[in-house]
Structures are given as C-alpha cells and as structure tokens.
Design a protein around this motif. Structure first.
Motif, short mmCIF file in Angstrom:
data_model
loop_
_atom_site.label_atom_id
_atom_site.label_comp_id
_atom_site.label_asym_id
_atom_site.label_seq_id
_atom_site.Cartn_x
_atom_site.Cartn_y
_atom_site.Cartn_z
N LYS A 193 0.86 -1.19 0.00
CA LYS A 193 0.00 0.00 0.00
C LYS A 193 0.89 1.23 0.00
CE LYS A 193 -3.81 2.28 2.29
NZ LYS A 193 -4.61 2.38 3.49
N THR A 194 0.95 1.88 -1.14
CA THR A 194 1.76 3.08 -1.29
C THR A 194 1.41 4.08 -0.19
OG1 THR A 194 1.85 2.77 -3.66
CG2 THR A 194 2.33 4.98 -2.86
N GLY A 195 2.44 4.63 0.43
CA GLY A 195 2.23 5.63 1.48
C GLY A 195 2.19 5.06 2.88
N SER A 196 2.04 3.74 3.01
CA SER A 196 2.08 3.11 4.34
C SER A 196 3.51 3.15 4.86
CB SER A 196 1.66 1.64 4.26
OG SER A 196 0.33 1.52 3.89
N THR A 197 3.65 3.23 6.17
CA THR A 197 4.99 3.11 6.74
C THR A 197 5.40 1.64 6.70
OG1 THR A 197 4.26 2.76 9.01
CG2 THR A 197 4.62 5.06 8.31
N PHE A 198 6.68 1.40 6.83
CA PHE A 198 7.18 0.03 6.83
C PHE A 198 6.55 -0.76 7.98
CE2 PHE A 198 10.55 -3.18 7.59
CZ PHE A 198 10.49 -3.79 6.36
N ASP A 199 6.43 -0.13 9.15
CA ASP A 199 5.81 -0.81 10.31
C ASP A 199 4.35 -1.17 10.04
OD1 ASP A 199 8.07 -0.91 11.90
OD2 ASP A 199 7.61 0.96 12.95
N GLU A 200 3.60 -0.25 9.42
CA GLU A 200 2.20 -0.53 9.08
C GLU A 200 2.11 -1.71 8.12
OE1 GLU A 200 0.31 3.97 9.38
OE2 GLU A 200 1.21 3.30 7.49
N TYR A 201 3.01 -1.71 7.16
CA TYR A 201 3.04 -2.79 6.17
C TYR A 201 3.33 -4.14 6.83
CZ TYR A 201 4.49 -5.24 1.90
OH TYR A 201 4.63 -6.13 0.88
N LEU A 202 4.31 -4.15 7.72
CA LEU A 202 4.63 -5.40 8.43
C LEU A 202 3.45 -5.86 9.27
CD1 LEU A 202 8.32 -4.85 9.55
CD2 LEU A 202 7.46 -6.30 7.71
N ASP A 203 2.74 -4.92 9.90
CA ASP A 203 1.55 -5.29 10.69
C ASP A 203 0.50 -5.95 9.82
OD1 ASP A 203 2.68 -4.34 13.04
OD2 ASP A 203 1.62 -2.40 12.95
N ILE A 204 0.27 -5.39 8.62
CA ILE A 204 -0.71 -5.97 7.69
C ILE A 204 -0.30 -7.38 7.30
CG2 ILE A 204 -1.62 -5.82 5.33
CD1 ILE A 204 -1.47 -2.73 5.69
N LEU A 205 0.98 -7.56 7.00
CA LEU A 205 1.46 -8.90 6.61
C LEU A 205 1.30 -9.89 7.75
CD1 LEU A 205 4.69 -8.02 4.57
CD2 LEU A 205 2.42 -8.62 3.69
N ARG A 206 1.58 -9.46 8.96
CA ARG A 206 1.42 -10.34 10.13
C ARG A 206 -0.05 -10.71 10.33
NH1 ARG A 206 4.97 -6.46 12.84
NH2 ARG A 206 7.08 -7.25 12.58
N LEU A 207 -0.94 -9.74 10.20
CA LEU A 207 -2.38 -10.01 10.33
C LEU A 207 -2.88 -10.99 9.28
CD1 LEU A 207 -3.82 -6.47 11.14
CD2 LEU A 207 -3.79 -8.46 12.65
N GLN A 208 -2.30 -10.93 8.10
CA GLN A 208 -2.71 -11.82 7.01
C GLN A 208 -1.93 -13.12 7.03
OE1 GLN A 208 -5.33 -11.15 5.23
NE2 GLN A 208 -5.53 -9.18 6.24
N ASP A 209 -1.05 -13.28 8.00
CA ASP A 209 -0.23 -14.50 8.17
C ASP A 209 0.64 -14.76 6.92
OD1 ASP A 209 0.71 -16.57 9.77
OD2 ASP A 209 -0.72 -18.01 8.90
N VAL A 210 1.23 -13.68 6.43
CA VAL A 210 2.12 -13.80 5.26
C VAL A 210 3.54 -13.84 5.74
CG1 VAL A 210 2.90 -12.67 3.14
CG2 VAL A 210 0.49 -12.60 3.77
#
Length: 72
Positions: free
Chosen positions: A55-72
């Motif tokens: 997601k363009t504009g997301s911080t790296f931490d936000e992106y990692l949180d999304i990946l963790r929530l999606q179990d990626v």
C-alpha cells in the motif's frame, strides 16, 4: 539501516503481472513482466502475497503489521 517511518513508494505502473502456472509443489506462480528492463521474474505464492498487500504511502511498520495479520 532503514527507518521504519519511511513510506512505501508506488510500484511501477508499467510492470505487468501474468499468471505463471503451477510450480513443482503445485503452488500457483506469477510472472512479473518488466518491459523497461526486458526481464521476466517468476514469483511464488508467498512473494505474490507480499506484493498484494503493498500500500503506497504506508509506513514500513504498518506494512509489516498488515502482513502479520494476514499471516504472510
């Protein structure tokens, strides 16, 4: 070291995503066609998932949180 406050850049719009069939493990693959570099890159399902949540504009931490929530 990369600051986690930096934001994700946009992915290049000229990259083309093509279904790549199945690999030896019968997992779906995808091919990224980079017309500018005249290259093709095969992605496994995990790499595809990582890009799918980009997601363009997301911080790296936000992106990692999304990946963790999606179990990626």
């Amino acid at each position: 070291m990369q600051s986690n406050e930096e934001t994700l850049p946009p992915l290049r719009e000229d990259l083309e995503l093509i279904p790549g069939g199945s690999n030896a493990s019968r997992e779906e693959t995808f091919i990224v066609r980079d017309i500018r570099a005249n290259r093709y890159v095969r992605l496994g399902s995990d790499a595809f998932k990582v890009l799918a949540y980009w997601k363009t504009g997301s911080t790296f931490d936000e992106y990692l949180d999304i990946l963790r929530l999606q179990d990626v």
